[in-house]
Motif scaffolding. Sequence first.
Motif, short mmCIF file in Angstrom:
data_model
loop_
_atom_site.label_atom_id
_atom_site.label_comp_id
_atom_site.label_asym_id
_atom_site.label_seq_id
_atom_site.Cartn_x
_atom_site.Cartn_y
_atom_site.Cartn_z
N HIS A 147 0.84 -11.10 -2.15
CA HIS A 147 2.03 -10.48 -2.73
C HIS A 147 3.21 -10.48 -1.76
O HIS A 147 4.35 -10.65 -2.15
CB HIS A 147 1.72 -9.05 -3.19
CG HIS A 147 0.94 -9.04 -4.46
ND1 HIS A 147 1.00 -8.03 -5.38
CD2 HIS A 147 0.08 -9.94 -4.99
CE1 HIS A 147 0.20 -8.32 -6.41
NE2 HIS A 147 -0.37 -9.47 -6.17
N LEU A 148 2.90 -10.32 -0.48
CA LEU A 148 3.96 -10.40 0.52
C LEU A 148 4.52 -11.83 0.58
O LEU A 148 5.73 -12.04 0.57
CB LEU A 148 3.41 -10.00 1.91
CG LEU A 148 4.35 -10.25 3.08
CD1 LEU A 148 5.52 -9.26 3.06
CD2 LEU A 148 3.61 -10.15 4.42
N MET A 149 3.62 -12.80 0.61
CA MET A 149 4.03 -14.20 0.76
C MET A 149 4.81 -14.70 -0.46
O MET A 149 5.80 -15.40 -0.32
CB MET A 149 2.80 -15.10 0.95
CG MET A 149 2.07 -14.88 2.24
SD MET A 149 3.09 -15.36 3.63
CE MET A 149 2.99 -13.95 4.66
N LEU A 150 4.35 -14.35 -1.65
CA LEU A 150 4.93 -14.96 -2.86
C LEU A 150 5.99 -14.10 -3.53
O LEU A 150 6.86 -14.62 -4.22
CB LEU A 150 3.82 -15.31 -3.86
CG LEU A 150 2.68 -16.19 -3.33
CD1 LEU A 150 1.72 -16.55 -4.45
CD2 LEU A 150 3.21 -17.45 -2.67
N LYS A 151 5.90 -12.78 -3.34
CA LYS A 151 6.87 -11.92 -4.04
C LYS A 151 7.65 -11.04 -3.09
O LYS A 151 8.40 -10.18 -3.52
CB LYS A 151 6.13 -11.00 -5.03
CG LYS A 151 5.38 -11.74 -6.11
CD LYS A 151 4.78 -10.71 -7.05
CE LYS A 151 3.84 -11.32 -8.05
NZ LYS A 151 2.99 -10.32 -8.67
N ASN A 152 7.39 -11.23 -1.80
CA ASN A 152 8.06 -10.41 -0.78
C ASN A 152 7.82 -8.91 -0.98
O ASN A 152 8.67 -8.09 -0.64
CB ASN A 152 9.55 -10.74 -0.76
CG ASN A 152 10.12 -10.52 0.61
OD1 ASN A 152 9.37 -10.44 1.59
ND2 ASN A 152 11.43 -10.38 0.70
N GLU A 153 6.66 -8.58 -1.55
CA GLU A 153 6.33 -7.15 -1.74
C GLU A 153 5.91 -6.54 -0.41
O GLU A 153 5.09 -7.13 0.30
CB GLU A 153 5.14 -7.02 -2.71
CG GLU A 153 5.56 -6.84 -4.14
CD GLU A 153 4.37 -6.71 -5.07
OE1 GLU A 153 3.30 -6.23 -4.65
OE2 GLU A 153 4.52 -7.12 -6.23
N PRO A 154 6.44 -5.37 -0.07
CA PRO A 154 6.09 -4.79 1.24
C PRO A 154 4.59 -4.49 1.36
O PRO A 154 3.94 -4.15 0.37
CB PRO A 154 6.90 -3.49 1.29
CG PRO A 154 7.68 -3.42 0.05
CD PRO A 154 7.34 -4.55 -0.86
N LEU A 155 4.11 -4.60 2.58
CA LEU A 155 2.70 -4.30 2.85
C LEU A 155 2.51 -2.80 3.00
O LEU A 155 3.46 -2.11 3.41
CB LEU A 155 2.29 -4.95 4.17
CG LEU A 155 2.19 -6.46 4.21
CD1 LEU A 155 2.09 -6.93 5.67
CD2 LEU A 155 0.96 -6.93 3.43
N PRO A 156 1.30 -2.28 2.74
CA PRO A 156 1.06 -0.87 3.07
C PRO A 156 1.31 -0.68 4.58
O PRO A 156 0.88 -1.50 5.39
CB PRO A 156 -0.43 -0.67 2.76
CG PRO A 156 -0.82 -1.83 1.90
CD PRO A 156 0.11 -2.95 2.20
#
Length: 371
Positions: free
Chosen positions: A349-358
């Motif tokens: 999700h971080l790589m493909l959607k730039n969603e922040p990590l916990p």
Amino acid sequence: MDRVDNIQASKQKKVSDNNQNRYDFIIVGQGLAGSVLAYSLMQKKQKVLVIDEEAQSSSSRVAAGLCNPVVFKRLTKSWMIDEVLPFAKAFYQNQETLLNEQFYFDVPLYKLFVDEKEQQFWKQKSNEPHLFDWINDKTEFPFDATHLTYPFGAAKTLQSGFLKTASWLSKFKNYLIDNNAYLNQKFDYSKIELIENGVVWNGYRAKKIIFCEGYQCTHNPYFDWLPFKLTKGEVLTVKFKNLELKHAINKGVFVLPYEDNYKLGATYNWDELDEVPTQEGKEQLLKRAARFIDDDIEIISHKAGVRPTVSDRRPLLGIHPKEKQLAVFNGMGTKGVMLAPYFANKMVHLMLKNEPLPSEVNINRFIKKEA
Ligand SMILES: Cc1cc2nc3c(=O)[nH]c(=O)nc-3n(C[C@H](O)[C@H](O)[C@H](O)COP(=O)(O)OP(=O)(O)OC[C@H]3O[C@@H](n4cnc5c(N)ncnc54)[C@H](O)[C@@H]3O)c2cc1C
């Protein structure tokens, strides 16, 4: 443009012209972390190349692969167990369908009580609602006591199991090879060329390189600042002359029925960080086993590995603070089997959607210390 620039430009053109050598992600390391992450990215239609030097031993290949949902010492739930375990089981089941072989096995894991106090503590904890799904309240005597000493009985964890890590990794490697996604080579860090919007390594171009080298991350010049607190571990594969167990047991050491033999482990050593099995390690395991197993033990094999354990006991995920083309997925510690699938999904999700990590697993938590 001077001569050096020209050479650089023609080199890059050669790489980018050759579509075969273009990937979305290069992953360094085909242990549990690298393999789980590779497949999680492939499921999202990403083109990956996994590079592994195939060292003689590795933490993942040595691991017994146990998934124990509770921490026996304090009788607490293992960190994030409600989230990570269902995710892990689904991931390995999916692999079984893909590769047509069973790798994950449910197995009751019995804690053999050392005294009445421990037995009472279990009883008391089993009444706590948050543990209802994870430990059984009954004290049982399910094993033939001829060769097993456990006068205070035993109780079992619920939802425990194990992954045949070495078998899965070897099958998954073949899958990568069949999909032109594998390279058996030592990754040489000096060959990294950072380019705009990507990275080139040895003629292979990708958007990012994700490092999953386990404890060898300590040799990675881009991520050697991460605060690993590595732990060597040794495991024996043994046969008993008489004792027969269908379930896994633990009394200071674990004994896990494994194919026609048993795995007996494991040691924890923070000082000697290599993959060499030792006489001390073997003796320690046999001595602990002898406290409750009264039988002849034949040693079939003896292996050692170094766990990628971290100072704050949490995984290490994230993008390099300066070089955005480089990322890390590591720090699975003593529980790679349970943790890797859930956190690989976070990494995707971080790589493909730039969603922040916990924040608990993001390497940013250590960046201030590095600066
Ligand atoms: C004795 C022991 C028992 C364990 N028991 C359990 C258990 O019961 N349950 C559990 O969940 N976990 C257990 N673990 C922990 C588990 O093994 C780890 O959490 C997990 O395997 C770590 O996986 P990894 O992919 O990060 O690292 P590794 O398994 O170390 O994989 C790293 C890979 O990267 C490759 N590599 C490194 N550097 C390079 C390079 N420069 N170029 C190319 N390739 C490179 C290596 O060859 C290796 O294949 C145990 C560990 C040990 C040692």
